[in-house]
Design an enzyme around this catalytic site. Structure first.
Site, PDB file in Angstrom:
ATOM      1  N   ARG A  61      39.512  39.192  41.628  1.00 11.95           N
ATOM      2  CA  ARG A  61      39.805  39.993  40.433  1.00 11.95           C
ATOM      3  C   ARG A  61      39.065  41.320  40.408  1.00 11.95           C
ATOM      4  O   ARG A  61      39.406  42.212  39.621  1.00 11.95           O
ATOM      5  CB  ARG A  61      39.588  39.156  39.167  1.00 11.95           C
ATOM      6  CG  ARG A  61      40.862  38.397  38.810  1.00 11.95           C
ATOM      7  CD  ARG A  61      40.624  37.304  37.823  1.00 11.95           C
ATOM      8  NE  ARG A  61      40.010  36.149  38.447  1.00 11.95           N
ATOM      9  CZ  ARG A  61      39.132  35.360  37.872  1.00 11.95           C
ATOM     10  NH1 ARG A  61      38.732  35.612  36.658  1.00 11.95           N
ATOM     11  NH2 ARG A  61      38.648  34.324  38.522  1.00 11.95           N
ATOM     12  N   GLU A  98      28.575  25.945  41.438  1.00  7.33           N
ATOM     13  CA  GLU A  98      28.264  24.682  40.762  1.00  7.33           C
ATOM     14  C   GLU A  98      28.409  23.511  41.743  1.00  7.33           C
ATOM     15  O   GLU A  98      27.571  22.621  41.805  1.00  7.33           O
ATOM     16  CB  GLU A  98      29.213  24.513  39.588  1.00  7.33           C
ATOM     17  CG  GLU A  98      28.518  23.908  38.399  1.00  7.33           C
ATOM     18  CD  GLU A  98      29.449  23.871  37.212  1.00  7.33           C
ATOM     19  OE1 GLU A  98      30.328  24.758  37.109  1.00  7.33           O
ATOM     20  OE2 GLU A  98      29.295  22.943  36.405  1.00  7.33           O
TER      21      GLU A  98
HETATM   22  P1  AMP Z   1      29.073  34.190  39.024  1.00  2.38           P
HETATM   23  O1  AMP Z   1      28.854  34.233  40.509  1.00  2.38           O
HETATM   24  O2  AMP Z   1      28.655  32.895  38.395  1.00  2.38           O
HETATM   25  O3  AMP Z   1      28.497  35.385  38.316  1.00  2.38           O
HETATM   26  O4  AMP Z   1      30.650  34.203  38.800  1.00  2.38           O
HETATM   27  C1  AMP Z   1      31.351  35.379  38.855  1.00  2.38           C
HETATM   28  C2  AMP Z   1      32.721  35.191  39.426  1.00  2.38           C
HETATM   29  O5  AMP Z   1      33.343  33.969  39.006  1.00  2.38           O
HETATM   30  C3  AMP Z   1      33.618  36.309  38.983  1.00  2.38           C
HETATM   31  O6  AMP Z   1      34.293  36.775  40.134  1.00  2.38           O
HETATM   32  C4  AMP Z   1      34.559  35.713  37.973  1.00  2.38           C
HETATM   33  O7  AMP Z   1      35.850  36.129  38.256  1.00  2.38           O
HETATM   34  C5  AMP Z   1      34.423  34.202  38.110  1.00  2.38           C
HETATM   35  N1  AMP Z   1      34.069  33.527  36.854  1.00  2.38           N
HETATM   36  C6  AMP Z   1      32.909  32.882  36.594  1.00  2.38           C
HETATM   37  N2  AMP Z   1      32.903  32.343  35.375  1.00  2.38           N
HETATM   38  C7  AMP Z   1      34.081  32.664  34.814  1.00  2.38           C
HETATM   39  C8  AMP Z   1      34.701  32.411  33.529  1.00  2.38           C
HETATM   40  N3  AMP Z   1      34.086  31.695  32.577  1.00  2.38           N
HETATM   41  N4  AMP Z   1      35.923  32.908  33.305  1.00  2.38           N
HETATM   42  C9  AMP Z   1      36.558  33.631  34.261  1.00  2.38           C
HETATM   43  N5  AMP Z   1      36.050  33.893  35.481  1.00  2.38           N
HETATM   44  C10 AMP Z   1      34.823  33.421  35.764  1.00  2.38           C
END
Ligand code: AMP
Length: 181
Positions: A61, A98
């Site tokens: 995205r 996770e």
């Molecule tokens: P993180 O590595 O945990 O910061 O996750 C970021 C990535 O996961 C981004 O590329 C987001 O597109 C996706 N992502 C994580 N959590 C969500 C959420 N609650 N809703 C939508 N996309 C998420």
């Protein structure tokens, strides 16, 4: 158009892709011509005077707005992709999700020490993928680095994690949304 309006139009989808996750769906803001342009214009305004030469988007995205921003800034677009998607020689970084570990890659020759880079993604959640992306860009030895997301999920401490790992990187997000909102 306002940031508040934009925030209201992000769709929250409970329990996607698995129970307990509040998924922030941006398809409901990118399908609106006015909102799409507003986001593009705001991001360009934020980085216009930084001398950005490359906008790096994180799959998938991050690929939606990064090229549009790059064109307006007179910069190139560089993809960071999931494992085994890029055809030429790559370097890689891994980060914990996770469940299990994810690997992201960038072409080894995609950036140079003269580049001023903006890394863009749609959402900053825990910050794990962004820290890995920064690690990749740093390995290629760029001059300066900025980080941007459309949405910062508040309550997940992603910004805190980024600051701990990368205290010198400027992080800006267009809007903050409570993770349980
Ligand atoms: P993180 O590595 O945990 O910061 O996750 C970021 C990535 O996961 C981004 O590329 C987001 O597109 C996706 N992502 C994580 N959590 C969500 C959420 N609650 N809703 C939508 N996309 C998420």
């Amino acid at each position: 158009m306002t940031i508040e309006q934009l925030k209201q139009d992000v769709r929250n989808v409970p329990d996607f892709p698995k129970p307990g996750i509040q998924f922030k769906d941006i398809t409901t803001i990118i399908d609106n011509a006015e909102e799409l342009r507003f986001m593009r214009d705001k991001l360009v305004e934020m980085y216009r005077d930084k001398g950005i030469t490359k906008v790096v988007g994180i799959e998938s995205r991050g690929f939606i707005l990064a090229p549009a921003i790059a064109i307006e800034l007179g910069a190139g677009f560089v993809p960071i992709r999931k494992h085994n998607k890029l055809p030429a020689e790559t370097i890689q970084a891994s980060y914990e999700k996770e469940y299990g570990v994810d690997i992201i890659q960038i072409h080894k020759d995609a950036l140079s020490p003269d580049d001023v880079v903006l890394i863009h993604d749609d959402i900053l959640a825990t910050g794990g993928s962004m820290v890995a992306a920064i690690e990749l860009v740093r390995k290629l030895g760029v001059k300066k680095l900025y980080v941007n997301c459309l949405i910062e999920l508040e309550g997940l401490d992603g910004r805190k994690y980024l600051k701990e790992k990368e205290p010198d990187v400027e992080v800006d997000c267009l809007m903050g949304i409570e993770v349980d909102e």
